[in-house]
Design a protein around this motif. Sequence first.
Motif, PDB file in Angstrom:
ATOM      1  N   MET A 529       0.861  -1.176   0.000  1.00 35.43           N
ATOM      2  CA  MET A 529       0.000   0.000   0.000  1.00 35.43           C
ATOM      3  C   MET A 529       0.896   1.223   0.000  1.00 35.43           C
ATOM      4  O   MET A 529       2.100   1.144   0.212  1.00 35.43           O
ATOM      5  CB  MET A 529      -0.906  -0.021   1.235  1.00 35.43           C
ATOM      6  N   ASP A 530       0.283   2.373  -0.240  1.00 36.08           N
ATOM      7  CA  ASP A 530       1.050   3.612  -0.333  1.00 36.08           C
ATOM      8  C   ASP A 530       1.430   4.076   1.068  1.00 36.08           C
ATOM      9  O   ASP A 530       0.561   4.437   1.869  1.00 36.08           O
ATOM     10  CB  ASP A 530       0.204   4.670  -1.029  1.00 36.08           C
ATOM     11  N   PRO A 531       2.718   4.097   1.407  1.00 33.46           N
ATOM     12  CA  PRO A 531       3.119   4.514   2.760  1.00 33.46           C
ATOM     13  C   PRO A 531       2.768   5.967   3.059  1.00 33.46           C
ATOM     14  O   PRO A 531       2.508   6.317   4.213  1.00 33.46           O
ATOM     15  CB  PRO A 531       4.627   4.273   2.776  1.00 33.46           C
ATOM     16  N   GLU A 532       2.751   6.825   2.033  1.00 32.22           N
ATOM     17  CA  GLU A 532       2.392   8.229   2.266  1.00 32.22           C
ATOM     18  C   GLU A 532       0.961   8.345   2.783  1.00 32.22           C
ATOM     19  O   GLU A 532       0.675   9.109   3.714  1.00 32.22           O
ATOM     20  CB  GLU A 532       2.540   9.027   0.961  1.00 32.22           C
ATOM     21  N   VAL A 533       0.043   7.578   2.172  1.00 36.64           N
ATOM     22  CA  VAL A 533      -1.354   7.622   2.595  1.00 36.64           C
ATOM     23  C   VAL A 533      -1.495   7.057   4.004  1.00 36.64           C
ATOM     24  O   VAL A 533      -2.194   7.626   4.856  1.00 36.64           O
ATOM     25  CB  VAL A 533      -2.236   6.829   1.607  1.00 36.64           C
ATOM     26  N   LEU A 558       5.162   1.238   8.154  1.00 31.83           N
ATOM     27  CA  LEU A 558       6.527   0.712   8.255  1.00 31.83           C
ATOM     28  C   LEU A 558       6.657  -0.641   7.566  1.00 31.83           C
ATOM     29  O   LEU A 558       7.698  -0.960   6.972  1.00 31.83           O
ATOM     30  CB  LEU A 558       6.906   0.591   9.740  1.00 31.83           C
ATOM     31  N   ALA A 559       5.583  -1.432   7.604  1.00 28.72           N
ATOM     32  CA  ALA A 559       5.619  -2.755   6.987  1.00 28.72           C
ATOM     33  C   ALA A 559       5.728  -2.691   5.473  1.00 28.72           C
ATOM     34  O   ALA A 559       6.106  -3.685   4.834  1.00 28.72           O
ATOM     35  CB  ALA A 559       4.369  -3.544   7.377  1.00 28.72           C
ATOM     36  N   GLN A 560       5.428  -1.541   4.893  1.00 28.45           N
ATOM     37  CA  GLN A 560       5.484  -1.445   3.431  1.00 28.45           C
ATOM     38  C   GLN A 560       6.903  -1.514   2.886  1.00 28.45           C
ATOM     39  O   GLN A 560       7.103  -1.727   1.692  1.00 28.45           O
ATOM     40  CB  GLN A 560       4.815  -0.149   2.958  1.00 28.45           C
ATOM     41  N   GLU A 561       7.892  -1.314   3.756  1.00 26.10           N
ATOM     42  CA  GLU A 561       9.277  -1.436   3.290  1.00 26.10           C
ATOM     43  C   GLU A 561       9.560  -2.837   2.756  1.00 26.10           C
ATOM     44  O   GLU A 561      10.323  -3.009   1.802  1.00 26.10           O
ATOM     45  CB  GLU A 561      10.246  -1.121   4.426  1.00 26.10           C
ATOM     46  N   GLU A 562       8.925  -3.831   3.363  1.00 24.72           N
ATOM     47  CA  GLU A 562       9.122  -5.214   2.922  1.00 24.72           C
ATOM     48  C   GLU A 562       7.966  -5.721   2.083  1.00 24.72           C
ATOM     49  O   GLU A 562       7.966  -6.876   1.662  1.00 24.72           O
ATOM     50  CB  GLU A 562       9.295  -6.134   4.143  1.00 24.72           C
ATOM     51  N   GLY A 563       6.947  -4.889   1.894  1.00 32.30           N
ATOM     52  CA  GLY A 563       5.815  -5.297   1.072  1.00 32.30           C
ATOM     53  C   GLY A 563       4.761  -6.054   1.823  1.00 32.30           C
ATOM     54  O   GLY A 563       3.853  -6.605   1.227  1.00 32.30           O
TER      55      GLY A 563
END
Length: 675
Positions: A529-533, A558-563
């Motif tokens: 997902m979009d980390p900015e949002v 933070l979890a978006q770094e690993e997808g």
Amino acid sequence: MGLSAKDTQLLRETLQGAAVKCSERCLYQSAKWAAELLDALPEPEMDTAVPGAGDDYVHPAFAPNPDPTEAALEARELSRYLLAKSYFDCKEFERCAAVFLPDSMLARLVAPTGNEKAAPKRRGGNGKGKATAAASFSSELPEISQKSLFLALYAKVISGEKRKDEDTEMIMGPQDLGSVVNKELVLVSRFLAKWFAERRGRDSDYPASQGFLEYLYGMVLAKEKNDNIALDYLVESVQLFPWNWGAWLEITNLVSRIEQLNNVAGRLPQNIMSFIFHANAAVNLYQQGPELATSLNDLLAIFPTSSFLLTCKALLCYHSKDLFAAEQEFNNILALHPHRLDALDHYSNILYVLNRRPKLAFLAHLCSSIDKFRPESCVVIGNYYSLLSLHEKAVQYFRRALTLDRSCLSAWTLMGHEYVELKNTHAAIESYRRAVDVNRRDYRAWYGLGQTYEVLEMHAYALWYYKKAAGLRPWDSKMWHAVGSCLQKMGRDRDGIKALKRALLADSYYDTTASSFGSAGTVDRTAQMDPEVLLQIATMYDRLGEEEEAKAYMELCLAQEEGATGPGEGGGAAAGLSESIAIHHDSQGAGAGAGSDGEGEGDEGGAGHEGGTGVTFATSKARMWLAKYAMRAEDYETANRLAMELCQDGVEVEEAKALMREARSRMEMASLMER
């Protein structure tokens, strides 16, 4: 969806007749469309005999009018008709109209007698909208064929449009208010109102209408903003003669919502033209989905090389944010039809966003060599100069496109983007407003207005325009992200959270529909997902004092770094390919390569991180917030770990080091107390 040999032959003859009939009435674009569709039909077998062919065989396209009265009138006035058509072909429109309707006759015919009555009520109409006032006429209408009457009145309309362009000031000049009107519309409208009133009388014995005058009247009423009555006449036109593509386009322009399209569909003739219209209108309304893709594929099975249908398929991919598939479709169109300029302005937008500078340069050179004075050519060249950050030069070419055609939607919108780059917000707002006047369904212009007012810090205005854009593109995360960000700046955090969650849901919609369009080179976006949002949602929850919700979204960010995805309401959503793909020049004030697929932050979320974004500014901010939260919760080990990671990220290093020292100090103090 396939046709038998007999049906194919019947369709071929019908399209041949349509091309001839439209050409006879100087409807050149409709004739070209029918001829191109005809050319896309597979050629029949060489040994297939033409039914009924012989020495005295007359092709249906050239057969005389089946109505004996109309046939006699056409035969009697053939010489004058040929003269009028030659004048029209030479662009002498007033002389063309005067052959059948001299100015003295028209002045006498349309002179009001002081006893005016309303235009005839439409059969099957909804009764809404303002009826056009039709003056009573002081004498009877001339007895000429419908074909000649159409040619004369159509020449009057075109003459009025020509004079309107001549009277209009320079593009975006001080006197260019967009208020100049076609003065011939009232005359043509009154004439046609009387013509239809006579033929729909109780004891009328006039020949049946052919559908072309209904089309002309509907077009005139649409220009006069009488949309409901215009739609009634246009629907009747396609019922009488369904092969006039111009009438279908006018209906498309009057349909502004998918619900309206579905309502109109029940009143249309059930044939292949209605099928083509529905697919084209759905694409223009930014619809996506496997059903629409299947409809286009079925039509392409009948017309495999149709440039029009292939363009619809390319635009379907474009509106669905599948830029790579859209680029491939346009490449295919260019290979099949290398001299066709229609819709190449959309292709140049795609190449701009993908930062394909060599391809865009080739396309600009190709368009210039074919016809440098086509609006599409000027838009393509303007996009090329914009990609080189030569914004003044780009504006010059967009203005040239508008000088050639003031209804060129792409030029108005793109010129607005260029004026934003040049910090000329007043001119940008005016350009976007003109784009909206041309087509109120252009979400890019509404979005551009929102961005411009946001730059001016007029957030209430910006929010209104963003909402208009989101209403046109309800499944576009970019639109809802803009709405949420604007609400956040206005202090309406609760509403902003709802809008940003809608943005996450919109991203997942495009991911689930992307496979419908057969893209072979798209990026896998289902794991992020979009980390900015997510950061914005968490920040607003924090301001509202709801720390648990804020913590959950910070962890998800933070979890978006690993997808990875977490529980929460956005767990099934995925981030978009790039922030700039929905709208050309979305990032106002950014450099020319801001939306490229090879540079900028938007590409970090691509395949290079196996579905994750890697370290971004948003994830680092979330990491800092979680470290401070852990300190408040006396979870010093977690705070120390997060602070160490922040030092490795290189973001807010000094604050991270101070946090790390404090966390270690607290851990040492706790260890001493345990002893």
